[in-house]
Design a protein around this motif. Structure first.
Motif, PDB file in Angstrom:
ATOM      1  N   SER A  12       0.876  -1.170   0.000  1.00 24.41           N
ATOM      2  CA  SER A  12       0.000   0.000   0.000  1.00 24.41           C
ATOM      3  C   SER A  12       0.911   1.215   0.000  1.00 24.41           C
ATOM      4  O   SER A  12       1.926   1.223   0.704  1.00 24.41           O
ATOM      5  CB  SER A  12      -0.886   0.013   1.250  1.00 24.41           C
ATOM      6  N   ARG A  14      -0.735   4.437  -0.105  1.00 23.37           N
ATOM      7  CA  ARG A  14      -1.594   5.599   0.133  1.00 23.37           C
ATOM      8  C   ARG A  14      -0.881   6.534   1.106  1.00 23.37           C
ATOM      9  O   ARG A  14      -0.005   6.099   1.881  1.00 23.37           O
ATOM     10  CB  ARG A  14      -2.973   5.162   0.634  1.00 23.37           C
ATOM     11  N   SER A  16      -1.252   7.931   3.940  1.00 25.92           N
ATOM     12  CA  SER A  16      -1.035   7.626   5.363  1.00 25.92           C
ATOM     13  C   SER A  16      -0.914   6.114   5.606  1.00 25.92           C
ATOM     14  O   SER A  16      -1.253   5.636   6.690  1.00 25.92           O
ATOM     15  CB  SER A  16      -2.156   8.227   6.199  1.00 25.92           C
ATOM     16  N   SER A  17      -0.415   5.411   4.610  1.00 27.89           N
ATOM     17  CA  SER A  17      -0.279   3.953   4.742  1.00 27.89           C
ATOM     18  C   SER A  17       0.634   3.568   5.899  1.00 27.89           C
ATOM     19  O   SER A  17       1.776   4.050   6.010  1.00 27.89           O
ATOM     20  CB  SER A  17       0.282   3.366   3.446  1.00 27.89           C
ATOM     21  N   LEU A  18       0.150   2.652   6.721  1.00 27.35           N
ATOM     22  CA  LEU A  18       0.956   2.133   7.833  1.00 27.35           C
ATOM     23  C   LEU A  18       2.084   1.247   7.315  1.00 27.35           C
ATOM     24  O   LEU A  18       3.168   1.207   7.887  1.00 27.35           O
ATOM     25  CB  LEU A  18       0.054   1.337   8.788  1.00 27.35           C
ATOM     26  N   ASN A  19       1.824   0.525   6.234  1.00 27.10           N
ATOM     27  CA  ASN A  19       2.852  -0.347   5.658  1.00 27.10           C
ATOM     28  C   ASN A  19       3.949   0.453   4.979  1.00 27.10           C
ATOM     29  O   ASN A  19       5.114   0.075   5.022  1.00 27.10           O
ATOM     30  CB  ASN A  19       2.208  -1.363   4.713  1.00 27.10           C
ATOM     31  N   PRO A  82      -0.089  -5.135   3.774  1.00 25.38           N
ATOM     32  CA  PRO A  82      -1.329  -4.929   4.535  1.00 25.38           C
ATOM     33  C   PRO A  82      -2.176  -6.207   4.470  1.00 25.38           C
ATOM     34  O   PRO A  82      -1.813  -7.169   3.777  1.00 25.38           O
ATOM     35  CB  PRO A  82      -2.039  -3.806   3.774  1.00 25.38           C
ATOM     36  N   GLU A  83      -3.280  -6.192   5.168  1.00 25.05           N
ATOM     37  CA  GLU A  83      -4.219  -7.324   5.122  1.00 25.05           C
ATOM     38  C   GLU A  83      -5.603  -6.795   4.793  1.00 25.05           C
ATOM     39  O   GLU A  83      -6.152  -5.986   5.541  1.00 25.05           O
ATOM     40  CB  GLU A  83      -4.229  -8.039   6.479  1.00 25.05           C
ATOM     41  N   TYR A  84      -6.123  -7.246   3.655  1.00 25.12           N
ATOM     42  CA  TYR A  84      -7.502  -6.923   3.270  1.00 25.12           C
ATOM     43  C   TYR A  84      -8.293  -8.228   3.327  1.00 25.12           C
ATOM     44  O   TYR A  84      -8.086  -9.107   2.488  1.00 25.12           O
ATOM     45  CB  TYR A  84      -7.556  -6.378   1.844  1.00 25.12           C
ATOM     46  N   ASN A  85      -9.173  -8.323   4.314  1.00 23.38           N
ATOM     47  CA  ASN A  85      -9.987  -9.534   4.449  1.00 23.38           C
ATOM     48  C   ASN A  85      -9.120 -10.796   4.410  1.00 23.38           C
ATOM     49  O   ASN A  85      -9.428 -11.761   3.707  1.00 23.38           O
ATOM     50  CB  ASN A  85     -11.092  -9.560   3.382  1.00 23.38           C
ATOM     51  N   GLY A  86      -8.052 -10.731   5.137  1.00 25.83           N
ATOM     52  CA  GLY A  86      -7.189 -11.900   5.275  1.00 25.83           C
ATOM     53  C   GLY A  86      -6.163 -12.067   4.169  1.00 25.83           C
ATOM     54  O   GLY A  86      -5.332 -12.977   4.240  1.00 25.83           O
ATOM     55  N   SER A 126      -0.909  -3.570  10.371  1.00 26.40           N
ATOM     56  CA  SER A 126      -2.362  -3.418  10.302  1.00 26.40           C
ATOM     57  C   SER A 126      -2.832  -2.604  11.496  1.00 26.40           C
ATOM     58  O   SER A 126      -2.174  -2.576  12.543  1.00 26.40           O
ATOM     59  CB  SER A 126      -2.994  -4.809  10.300  1.00 26.40           C
ATOM     60  N   SER A 127      -3.988  -1.975  11.322  1.00 26.56           N
ATOM     61  CA  SER A 127      -4.586  -1.255  12.440  1.00 26.56           C
ATOM     62  C   SER A 127      -5.197  -2.226  13.443  1.00 26.56           C
ATOM     63  O   SER A 127      -5.460  -1.875  14.583  1.00 26.56           O
ATOM     64  CB  SER A 127      -5.649  -0.293  11.918  1.00 26.56           C
ATOM     65  N   GLY A 128      -5.415  -3.456  13.043  1.00 25.71           N
ATOM     66  CA  GLY A 128      -6.003  -4.465  13.925  1.00 25.71           C
ATOM     67  C   GLY A 128      -4.941  -5.127  14.797  1.00 25.71           C
ATOM     68  O   GLY A 128      -3.736  -4.951  14.569  1.00 25.71           O
ATOM     69  N   ARG A 134      -2.326 -13.107   8.805  1.00 25.20           N
ATOM     70  CA  ARG A 134      -2.930 -14.049   7.835  1.00 25.20           C
ATOM     71  C   ARG A 134      -2.476 -13.727   6.423  1.00 25.20           C
ATOM     72  O   ARG A 134      -2.129 -14.615   5.631  1.00 25.20           O
ATOM     73  CB  ARG A 134      -4.463 -13.990   7.924  1.00 25.20           C
TER      74      ARG A 134
HETATM   75  C1  LIG Z   1     -11.007  -3.759   2.389  1.00 25.67           C
HETATM   76  C2  LIG Z   1     -10.290  -3.801   3.715  1.00 25.67           C
HETATM   77  C3  LIG Z   1     -10.191  -5.001   4.391  1.00 25.67           C
HETATM   78  C4  LIG Z   1      -9.477  -5.065   5.599  1.00 25.67           C
HETATM   79  N1  LIG Z   1      -9.326  -6.284   6.195  1.00 25.67           N
HETATM   80  C5  LIG Z   1      -8.495  -6.387   7.271  1.00 25.67           C
HETATM   81  C6  LIG Z   1      -8.152  -7.664   7.809  1.00 25.67           C
HETATM   82  O1  LIG Z   1      -8.579  -8.702   7.322  1.00 25.67           O
HETATM   83  N2  LIG Z   1      -7.308  -7.705   8.856  1.00 25.67           N
HETATM   84  C7  LIG Z   1      -6.754  -6.571   9.409  1.00 25.67           C
HETATM   85  O2  LIG Z   1      -5.978  -6.683  10.350  1.00 25.67           O
HETATM   86  N3  LIG Z   1      -7.069  -5.348   8.921  1.00 25.67           N
HETATM   87  C8  LIG Z   1      -7.906  -5.228   7.866  1.00 25.67           C
HETATM   88  N4  LIG Z   1      -8.175  -3.991   7.321  1.00 25.67           N
HETATM   89  C9  LIG Z   1      -7.616  -2.810   7.959  1.00 25.67           C
HETATM   90  C10 LIG Z   1      -6.246  -2.519   7.387  1.00 25.67           C
HETATM   91  O3  LIG Z   1      -5.297  -3.317   8.033  1.00 25.67           O
HETATM   92  C11 LIG Z   1      -5.893  -1.052   7.583  1.00 25.67           C
HETATM   93  O4  LIG Z   1      -6.792  -0.274   6.829  1.00 25.67           O
HETATM   94  C12 LIG Z   1      -4.474  -0.761   7.196  1.00 25.67           C
HETATM   95  O5  LIG Z   1      -4.181   0.558   7.627  1.00 25.67           O
HETATM   96  C13 LIG Z   1      -4.266  -0.889   5.690  1.00 25.67           C
HETATM   97  O6  LIG Z   1      -2.897  -0.806   5.354  1.00 25.67           O
HETATM   98  P1  LIG Z   1      -2.204   0.579   4.953  1.00 25.67           P
HETATM   99  O7  LIG Z   1      -2.345   1.506   6.114  1.00 25.67           O
HETATM  100  O8  LIG Z   1      -0.765   0.226   4.707  1.00 25.67           O
HETATM  101  O9  LIG Z   1      -2.882   1.110   3.729  1.00 25.67           O
HETATM  102  C14 LIG Z   1      -8.894  -3.904   6.136  1.00 25.67           C
HETATM  103  C15 LIG Z   1      -9.030  -2.691   5.446  1.00 25.67           C
HETATM  104  C16 LIG Z   1      -9.692  -2.641   4.258  1.00 25.67           C
HETATM  105  C17 LIG Z   1      -9.765  -1.330   3.501  1.00 25.67           C
END
Ligand SMILES: Cc1cc2nc3c(=O)[nH]c(=O)nc-3n(C[C@H](O)[C@H](O)[C@H](O)COP(=O)(O)O)c2cc1C
Length: 198
Positions: A12, A14, A16-19, A82-86, A126-128, A134
């Motif tokens: 990612s 973007r 303010s991307s954390l990654n 990053p992780e999007y839906n796993g 990840s923010s989580g 995963r």
């Molecule tokens: C479509 C979508 C799905 C996501 N799914 C997960 C997830 O499965 N697990 C998780 O820990 N965070 C999930 N997130 C939160 C992202 O980890 C968080 O938005 C993160 O900041 C994205 O990385 P970035 O900051 O480098 O862009 C999801 C975010 C998006 C937009």
């Protein structure tokens, strides 16, 4: 020995991307471990979403060749996902799908040949609370099985990454910083061993 050239690829970019922040943090840590890090902007490759009809009409896009060249010039690759839906992001998977379509040409190797037996490592943010673990594990399997990368066993998932960095962009928690350094050290060790073998 010249520094190990480490290509750092955040999934990612973007604003303010954390990654991307984690990738830049690694770039700062790299020289102390004998590495020179550069961060690749996957978005700047301007790759269309992979589509066989598009490829039949236009061929492999210039961005895919640029990705092949960047990987070819690196001694090791650090994927920061990053992780999007796993899963890792479409930005990252799409770039890797295009890379796999780059054929060999005169004086230049195919996309998958650039990654074969090349050291790689994984981080995620990840923010989580899970930190993208995963996605990272899936990416490990994907890079090993499809791109024949030598992914070091050490990896680190940075959870609640929005709270992890200080104002200078360094990791505030020394345990997190040590975990990242352990990943880098393992990568450097493998890359140096392969370089010594010629
Ligand atoms: C479509 C979508 C799905 C996501 N799914 C997960 C997830 O499965 N697990 C998780 O820990 N965070 C999930 N997130 C939160 C992202 O980890 C968080 O938005 C993160 O900041 C994205 O990385 P970035 O900051 O480098 O862009 C999801 C975010 C998006 C937009």
């Amino acid at each position: 020995m010249p520094p190990i050239r480490l290509l750092i690829v955040p999934g990612s970019v973007r604003a303010s991307s954390l990654n991307l922040r984690l990738a830049r943090c690694v770039q700062q840590l790299a020289p102390a471990l004998g590495m020179a890090g550069s961060v690749l902007d996957l978005r700047a490759l301007d790759l269309p979403l992979y589509d066989g009809d598009w490829e039949d009409q236009h061929g492999v896009p210039a961005g895919a060749l640029a990705l092949r060249d960047a990987l070819d010039a690196a001694d090791a690759v650090l994927w920061v996902t990053p992780e999007y839906n796993g899963f890792p992001t479409p930005l990252m998977f799409n770039a890797l799908d295009w890379l796999s379509r780059v054929p060999a040409s005169v004086g230049q190797v195919a996309g998958v040949a650039t990654t074969t037996n090349k050291p790689a490592a994984l981080l995620s943010a990840s923010s989580g609370p899970g930190g993208g673990l995963r996605a990272m594990n899936l990416l490990r399997q994907f890079l090993q099985m499809n791109f024949a990368m030598l992914v070091v066993p050490q990896q680190f998932a940075l959870g609640r990454a929005q709270e992890a960095f200080d104002d200078a962009g360094a990791l505030s928690d020394p345990r997190a910083a040590d975990a990242v350094k352990a990943v880098l050290a393992a990568t450097a060790t493998l890359a140096k061993a392969l370089r010594a073998q010629g």
